[in-house]
Scaffold this motif. Structure first.
Motif, PDB file in Angstrom:
ATOM      1  N   LEU A   1     -82.545  -0.133 -50.216  1.00 43.59           N
ATOM      2  CA  LEU A   1     -81.560   0.937 -50.045  1.00 43.59           C
ATOM      3  C   LEU A   1     -81.088   1.062 -48.596  1.00 43.59           C
ATOM      4  N   VAL A   2     -82.016   1.002 -47.648  1.00 44.51           N
ATOM      5  CA  VAL A   2     -81.630   1.109 -46.238  1.00 44.51           C
ATOM      6  C   VAL A   2     -80.797  -0.106 -45.821  1.00 44.51           C
ATOM      7  N   THR A   3     -81.129  -1.283 -46.350  1.00 46.30           N
ATOM      8  CA  THR A   3     -80.339  -2.474 -46.040  1.00 46.30           C
ATOM      9  C   THR A   3     -78.937  -2.366 -46.616  1.00 46.30           C
ATOM     10  N   VAL A   4     -78.796  -1.780 -47.803  1.00 45.06           N
ATOM     11  CA  VAL A   4     -77.460  -1.561 -48.374  1.00 45.06           C
ATOM     12  C   VAL A   4     -76.644  -0.661 -47.451  1.00 45.06           C
ATOM     13  N   ILE A   5     -77.257   0.409 -46.975  1.00 42.01           N
ATOM     14  CA  ILE A   5     -76.553   1.338 -46.088  1.00 42.01           C
ATOM     15  C   ILE A   5     -76.140   0.639 -44.791  1.00 42.01           C
ATOM     16  N   LEU A   6     -77.064  -0.092 -44.172  1.00 40.15           N
ATOM     17  CA  LEU A   6     -76.738  -0.800 -42.930  1.00 40.15           C
ATOM     18  C   LEU A   6     -75.693  -1.886 -43.166  1.00 40.15           C
ATOM     19  N   PHE A   7     -75.781  -2.577 -44.287  1.00 38.21           N
ATOM     20  CA  PHE A   7     -74.810  -3.623 -44.608  1.00 38.21           C
ATOM     21  C   PHE A   7     -73.404  -3.042 -44.733  1.00 38.21           C
ATOM     22  N   VAL A   8     -73.278  -1.935 -45.442  1.00 36.37           N
ATOM     23  CA  VAL A   8     -71.968  -1.291 -45.594  1.00 36.37           C
ATOM     24  C   VAL A   8     -71.468  -0.791 -44.246  1.00 36.37           C
ATOM     25  N   MET A   9     -72.365  -0.223 -43.440  1.00 41.25           N
ATOM     26  CA  MET A   9     -71.960   0.270 -42.118  1.00 41.25           C
ATOM     27  C   MET A   9     -71.434  -0.865 -41.245  1.00 41.25           C
ATOM     28  N   TYR A  10     -72.126  -1.988 -41.222  1.00 40.71           N
ATOM     29  CA  TYR A  10     -71.686  -3.106 -40.396  1.00 40.71           C
ATOM     30  C   TYR A  10     -70.467  -3.800 -40.995  1.00 40.71           C
ATOM     31  N   LEU A  11     -70.371  -3.854 -42.312  1.00 38.71           N
ATOM     32  CA  LEU A  11     -69.214  -4.476 -42.948  1.00 38.71           C
ATOM     33  C   LEU A  11     -67.943  -3.690 -42.654  1.00 38.71           C
ATOM     34  N   LEU A  12     -68.041  -2.371 -42.663  1.00 38.95           N
ATOM     35  CA  LEU A  12     -66.883  -1.512 -42.400  1.00 38.95           C
ATOM     36  C   LEU A  12     -66.785  -1.101 -40.926  1.00 38.95           C
ATOM     37  N   GLN A  13     -67.645  -1.637 -40.091  1.00 35.09           N
ATOM     38  CA  GLN A  13     -67.681  -1.379 -38.653  1.00 35.09           C
ATOM     39  C   GLN A  13     -67.863   0.106 -38.325  1.00 35.09           C
ATOM     40  N   LEU A  14     -68.628   0.793 -39.127  1.00 33.61           N
ATOM     41  CA  LEU A  14     -68.871   2.213 -38.882  1.00 33.61           C
ATOM     42  C   LEU A  14     -69.790   2.442 -37.693  1.00 33.61           C
ATOM     43  N   GLN A  15     -70.565   1.434 -37.314  1.00 31.41           N
ATOM     44  CA  GLN A  15     -71.436   1.590 -36.148  1.00 31.41           C
ATOM     45  C   GLN A  15     -70.612   1.745 -34.880  1.00 31.41           C
TER      46      GLN A  15
END
Length: 184
Positions: A84-98
């Motif tokens: 679950l945490v990897t899904v969240i981080l993956f979406v954040m990095y994919l959409l450049q939310l970081q």
């Protein structure tokens, strides 16, 4: 001074309702276009491996009658939590939310997350492998648990490689002098 006005360039912006790049309805997020370069990076590919094989780990264990064996409760917790945490981080990095949450030190967060995931997946892999027994009630459970152990090993290796790469990114290995910063 008479040359100055000829060198000035201006840009106009389109009104808010005009067609253009997709914009988020959330204030401050701007456009949420996916970063396909992240998917081509080593870290992005490793996150895809962690997601696919991590899903296989907990799906295989969940499809067996694991409740009487307490060791599989730990394996399920580790697999589902880090998936679950990897899904969240993956979406954040994919959409450049970081990039929007610049006040968080993302390289440090990734190093800590990947190191914790590696250590806990080592324990989950050992636990899952040790709990595989051929003398179980349901004949298909042995094969599913053995496959879950194998995939847990792959995920453990992927998180270890992610830890290495995120540590290198954090410390700036491989960057040139113009892009690195000295911190004391």
């Amino acid at each position: 001074m008479s040359e100055f006005p000829g060198k000035v360039r201006t840009q106009t912006s389109s009104p808010a309702g005009a067609p253009g790049p997709a914009r988020s309805s959330l204030p401050g997020l701007g456009s949420l276009a996916p970063d396909l370069g992240f998917l081509r990076s080593f870290l992005g590919l490793l996150m895809v491996v962690e997601l696919v094989f991590g899903l296989l780990v907990w799906a295989l264990v969940a499809s067996t009658f694991y409740q009487p064996i307490p060791a599989y409760g730990w394996v399920m917790f580790v697999a589902i939590f880090f998936w679950l945490v990897t899904v969240i981080l993956f979406v954040m990095y994919l959409l450049q939310l970081q990039m929007k949450l610049y006040m968080i030190p993302w390289p440090v967060v990734l190093v800590i997350f990947n190191a914790a995931a590696t250590v806990l997946y080592v324990t989950a892999f050992i636990t899952c492998s040790a709990a595989v027994q051929s003398l179980i009630r349901l004949p298909g459970d042995y094969n599913k648990r053995a496959a879950a152990s194998f995939f847990a090993c792959i995920v453990m290796i992927a998180y270890g490689a992610s830890t290495f790469l995120s540590f290198q990114a954090w410390k700036g290995f491989g960057s040139n002098a113009a892009t690195s910063q000295v911190t004391d």
